[in-house]
Design a protein around this motif. Structure first.
Motif, PDB file in Angstrom:
ATOM      1  N   VAL A  41      -4.140  -8.617   9.989  1.00  0.00           N
ATOM      2  CA  VAL A  41      -3.531  -8.393   8.672  1.00  0.00           C
ATOM      3  C   VAL A  41      -2.015  -8.358   8.829  1.00  0.00           C
ATOM      4  CG1 VAL A  41      -3.393  -6.854   6.683  1.00  0.00           C
ATOM      5  CG2 VAL A  41      -5.554  -7.060   7.945  1.00  0.00           C
ATOM      6  N   HIS A  42      -1.323  -9.123   7.999  1.00  0.00           N
ATOM      7  CA  HIS A  42       0.138  -9.178   7.999  1.00  0.00           C
ATOM      8  C   HIS A  42       0.655  -8.795   6.620  1.00  0.00           C
ATOM      9  CE1 HIS A  42       0.969 -11.539  11.774  1.00  0.00           C
ATOM     10  NE2 HIS A  42      -0.318 -11.772  11.629  1.00  0.00           N
ATOM     11  N   LEU A  43       1.845  -8.246   6.581  1.00  0.00           N
ATOM     12  CA  LEU A  43       2.522  -8.036   5.305  1.00  0.00           C
ATOM     13  C   LEU A  43       3.385  -9.262   5.025  1.00  0.00           C
ATOM     14  CD1 LEU A  43       2.938  -6.015   2.999  1.00  0.00           C
ATOM     15  CD2 LEU A  43       4.961  -5.182   4.220  1.00  0.00           C
ATOM     16  N   THR A  44       3.114  -9.924   3.913  1.00  0.00           N
ATOM     17  CA  THR A  44       3.825 -11.141   3.551  1.00  0.00           C
ATOM     18  C   THR A  44       4.729 -10.872   2.357  1.00  0.00           C
ATOM     19  OG1 THR A  44       1.973 -12.519   4.281  1.00  0.00           O
ATOM     20  CG2 THR A  44       3.556 -13.542   2.806  1.00  0.00           C
ATOM     21  N   ASP A  45       6.013 -11.168   2.511  1.00  0.00           N
ATOM     22  CA  ASP A  45       6.952 -11.063   1.389  1.00  0.00           C
ATOM     23  C   ASP A  45       6.958 -12.388   0.653  1.00  0.00           C
ATOM     24  OD1 ASP A  45       7.867  -8.417   1.775  1.00  0.00           O
ATOM     25  OD2 ASP A  45       9.063  -9.100   3.483  1.00  0.00           O
ATOM     26  N   SER A  54      -1.682 -10.045   3.826  1.00  0.00           N
ATOM     27  CA  SER A  54      -2.411 -11.284   4.112  1.00  0.00           C
ATOM     28  C   SER A  54      -3.464 -11.023   5.177  1.00  0.00           C
ATOM     29  CB  SER A  54      -1.442 -12.368   4.607  1.00  0.00           C
ATOM     30  OG  SER A  54      -0.632 -12.821   3.553  1.00  0.00           O
ATOM     31  N   VAL A  55      -4.721 -11.260   4.814  1.00  0.00           N
ATOM     32  CA  VAL A  55      -5.848 -11.051   5.728  1.00  0.00           C
ATOM     33  C   VAL A  55      -6.248 -12.411   6.298  1.00  0.00           C
ATOM     34  CG1 VAL A  55      -8.146 -10.053   5.982  1.00  0.00           C
ATOM     35  CG2 VAL A  55      -6.590  -9.168   4.238  1.00  0.00           C
ATOM     36  N   LEU A 289      -7.938 -21.718  -1.176  1.00  0.00           N
ATOM     37  CA  LEU A 289      -7.228 -21.188  -0.011  1.00  0.00           C
ATOM     38  C   LEU A 289      -7.280 -19.666   0.090  1.00  0.00           C
ATOM     39  CD1 LEU A 289      -3.972 -23.360   0.003  1.00  0.00           C
ATOM     40  CD2 LEU A 289      -5.935 -23.543   1.539  1.00  0.00           C
ATOM     41  N   HIS A 290      -7.266 -18.986  -1.045  1.00  0.00           N
ATOM     42  CA  HIS A 290      -7.183 -17.534  -0.985  1.00  0.00           C
ATOM     43  C   HIS A 290      -7.927 -16.908  -2.148  1.00  0.00           C
ATOM     44  CE1 HIS A 290      -4.334 -17.830  -4.317  1.00  0.00           C
ATOM     45  NE2 HIS A 290      -4.492 -16.529  -4.468  1.00  0.00           N
ATOM     46  N   THR A 291      -8.153 -15.617  -2.033  1.00  0.00           N
ATOM     47  CA  THR A 291      -8.625 -14.816  -3.156  1.00  0.00           C
ATOM     48  C   THR A 291      -7.937 -13.457  -3.065  1.00  0.00           C
ATOM     49  OG1 THR A 291     -10.597 -14.064  -4.366  1.00  0.00           O
ATOM     50  CG2 THR A 291     -10.655 -13.866  -1.974  1.00  0.00           C
ATOM     51  N   LEU A 292      -7.624 -12.875  -4.207  1.00  0.00           N
ATOM     52  CA  LEU A 292      -6.791 -11.671  -4.265  1.00  0.00           C
ATOM     53  C   LEU A 292      -7.612 -10.448  -4.682  1.00  0.00           C
ATOM     54  CD1 LEU A 292      -3.784 -10.667  -4.136  1.00  0.00           C
ATOM     55  CD2 LEU A 292      -3.716 -11.032  -6.618  1.00  0.00           C
ATOM     56  N   HIS A 307      -2.088   0.986   0.983  1.00  0.00           N
ATOM     57  CA  HIS A 307      -1.969   2.043  -0.019  1.00  0.00           C
ATOM     58  C   HIS A 307      -2.669   1.640  -1.316  1.00  0.00           C
ATOM     59  CE1 HIS A 307       0.947   4.569   2.143  1.00  0.00           C
ATOM     60  NE2 HIS A 307       1.455   3.415   2.593  1.00  0.00           N
ATOM     61  N   ARG A 308      -3.101   2.642  -2.033  1.00  0.00           N
ATOM     62  CA  ARG A 308      -3.667   2.394  -3.363  1.00  0.00           C
ATOM     63  C   ARG A 308      -2.674   1.591  -4.197  1.00  0.00           C
ATOM     64  NH1 ARG A 308      -5.027   6.932  -8.039  1.00  0.00           N
ATOM     65  NH2 ARG A 308      -5.841   5.446  -9.580  1.00  0.00           N
ATOM     66  N   GLY A 309      -3.149   0.520  -4.823  1.00  0.00           N
ATOM     67  CA  GLY A 309      -2.297  -0.345  -5.639  1.00  0.00           C
ATOM     68  C   GLY A 309      -1.738  -1.538  -4.892  1.00  0.00           C
ATOM     69  N   ASP A 310      -1.827  -1.519  -3.551  1.00  0.00           N
ATOM     70  CA  ASP A 310      -1.373  -2.673  -2.775  1.00  0.00           C
ATOM     71  C   ASP A 310      -2.278  -3.874  -3.041  1.00  0.00           C
ATOM     72  OD1 ASP A 310       0.589  -1.141  -1.664  1.00  0.00           O
ATOM     73  OD2 ASP A 310      -0.241  -1.125   0.377  1.00  0.00           O
ATOM     74  N   ARG A 311      -1.664  -5.048  -3.048  1.00  0.00           N
ATOM     75  CA  ARG A 311      -2.449  -6.275  -3.214  1.00  0.00           C
ATOM     76  C   ARG A 311      -2.770  -6.888  -1.864  1.00  0.00           C
ATOM     77  NH1 ARG A 311       0.842  -9.276  -7.804  1.00  0.00           N
ATOM     78  NH2 ARG A 311       2.521  -8.385  -6.585  1.00  0.00           N
ATOM     79  N   VAL A 312      -3.999  -7.357  -1.770  1.00  0.00           N
ATOM     80  CA  VAL A 312      -4.533  -7.875  -0.513  1.00  0.00           C
ATOM     81  C   VAL A 312      -5.051  -9.286  -0.757  1.00  0.00           C
ATOM     82  CG1 VAL A 312      -6.274  -7.533   1.278  1.00  0.00           C
ATOM     83  CG2 VAL A 312      -5.173  -5.535   0.213  1.00  0.00           C
TER      84      VAL A 312
END
Length: 402
Positions: A41-45, A54-55, A289-292, A307-312
């Motif tokens: 898992v990475h944090l993508t800006d 990003s998983v 390619l992805h699903t959110l 955290h709660r509210g974070d998008r994955v």
């Protein structure tokens, strides 16, 4: 995997996976492999959506997709809406609801996409695909994207029981909505499609038939009809998913086979089953390619504290190439078994149209193999610029008849 242990330091990648230009690059597989090796898992800006987790691995992707209670679809199932924006259909569309509401919305459409229902339509689907390739072979030079796009549009018109007098118009509007060159063109197409669907919903609510629109229009939850707006939104979503997935997977799959004549010959000789070939081409192309999802509580995923509210964002393309889940994932093995790819989702949101999509893909690949001895590119392919359904806008070819 999911835990609730202490926070871990985020691994931030400078690579914006939401850049549509990234996915057509030849070095993308190696780049994504390296990111996956670094961390699940990475944090993508991202440019449009702000920070997104990003998983990239199969196991963590499956954890997210299976667990709707922790990773919700209601705040959006796809990137691109913009940071903090919630889609209009939130809580009203299958794609934007969680169980149990999701099951309620899915129930009236289930019979039209069940394996049994699709088996009954398999012959007509195969005949339509054969006719499309008969015409394509007669023309000689065609855009293969146009050829394969016609089948899911025709099948969807059958499911909706679109009157014959309206079909040319509906197909034309759908062409703009799904194949338009710019977001503005595609939006204009939907703005024409939705009023038509609304009109049909109102007609069939008072005079129902044996079709998908009528079933959705007259379905009751808790003794009450679904709101008309919700019916229209769900029908539009079904049409989009049904047309786009097949169109892009078929075109990308045929492009793959054209590049690999050895695989083409194996299929023509019947050395591998079409069913397993369809699944492997779904895995390989991974056009969705992805699903959110959005976290409903604090949770640890793949060693990262969400955290709660974070998008994955689950990057399906990457998960389907994870060597921990697939032996030699960089190889196209048309007889791969087992093949538990995520191209059609997992869990509550597993694609409702999966049996139909597979039947259409099988029919298109079979028709191409039976009608054409050779498919020869006559120019470069052009990829679309989308991270929702990544595929081809143009695939010019010359077909040599068998």
């Amino acid at each position: 995997m999911l835990t609730t242990t202490a926070p871990a330091t985020a691994t931030t990648t400078g690579v914006d996976l939401t850049d549509p230009g990234l996915w057509a690059r030849s070095d993308t597989p190696a780049l994504v492999d390296e990111l996956r090796r670094q961390a699940p898992v990475h944090l993508t800006d991202t440019v449009d959506d702000g920070p997104v987790w990003s998983v990239l691995t199969y196991r963590e992707s499956a954890d997210v997709l299976r667990n709707a209670a922790v990773f919700s679809s209601e705040s959006g199932s796809l990137l691109g809406a913009g940071q903090g924006n919630v889609p209009v259909g939130s809580g009203r569309m299958m794609a934007l609801t969680d169980p149990p509401r999701h099951r309620e919305l899915r129930a009236p459409a289930n019979p039209f996409f069940s394996k049994g229902g699709v088996r009954g339509a398999a012959r007509s689907i195969a005949e339509r695909a054969g006719e499309l390739f008969d015409r394509a072979v007669e023309q000689g030079e065609v855009d293969l994207v146009d050829v394969v796009s016609a089948l899911p549009l025709a099948v969807m018109c059958d499911l909706l029981d679109v009157p014959e007098k309206d079909r040319d118009m509906v197909v034309r509007v759908c062409d703009v909505a799904f194949l338009g060159r710019t977001p503005e063109e595609r939006r204009a197409g939907h703005q024409q499609l939705i009023p038509y669907l609304l009109h049909q919903v109102m007609l069939r609510r008072s005079d129902p038939r044996d079709d998908l629109i009528s079933m959705m229009a007259t379905y009751k939850v808790g003794g009450r009809l679904l709101p008309v707006e919700d019916v229209v939104l769900n029908l539009d979503n079904i049409v989009v998913g049904g047309v786009q997935t097949v169109r892009h997977t078929a075109a990308m799959g045929l492009h793959t086979l054209v590049q690999r004549p050895d695989l083409w010959r194996k299929l023509q000789r019947g050395e591998v089953s079409m069913d397993s070939a369809v699944d492997e081409l779904l895995r390989w192309t991974s056009v969705g390619l992805h699903t959110l999802r959005t976290a409903t509580r604090d949770v640890e995923l793949g060693g990262r504290h969400i955290h709660r509210g974070d998008r994955v964002a689950v990057w399906v393309w990457s998960a389907n190439r994870d060597p921990e889940a697939f032996e030699a994932p960089e190889e196209i093995r048309l007889d791969r078994s087992p093949n538990k790819h995520l191209a059609l989702g997992l869990g509550a949101h597993y694609c409702i149209g999966a049996p139909l999509a597979k039947a259409e893909l099988s029919a298109l690949y079979t028709a191409a193999l039976e009608k054409a001895a050779v498919i020869e590119p006559t120019g470069p392919v052009r990829h679309n610029r989308s991270i929702i359904n990544f595929g081809l806008d143009h695939f010019p070819v010359r077909l040599t008849p068998r």
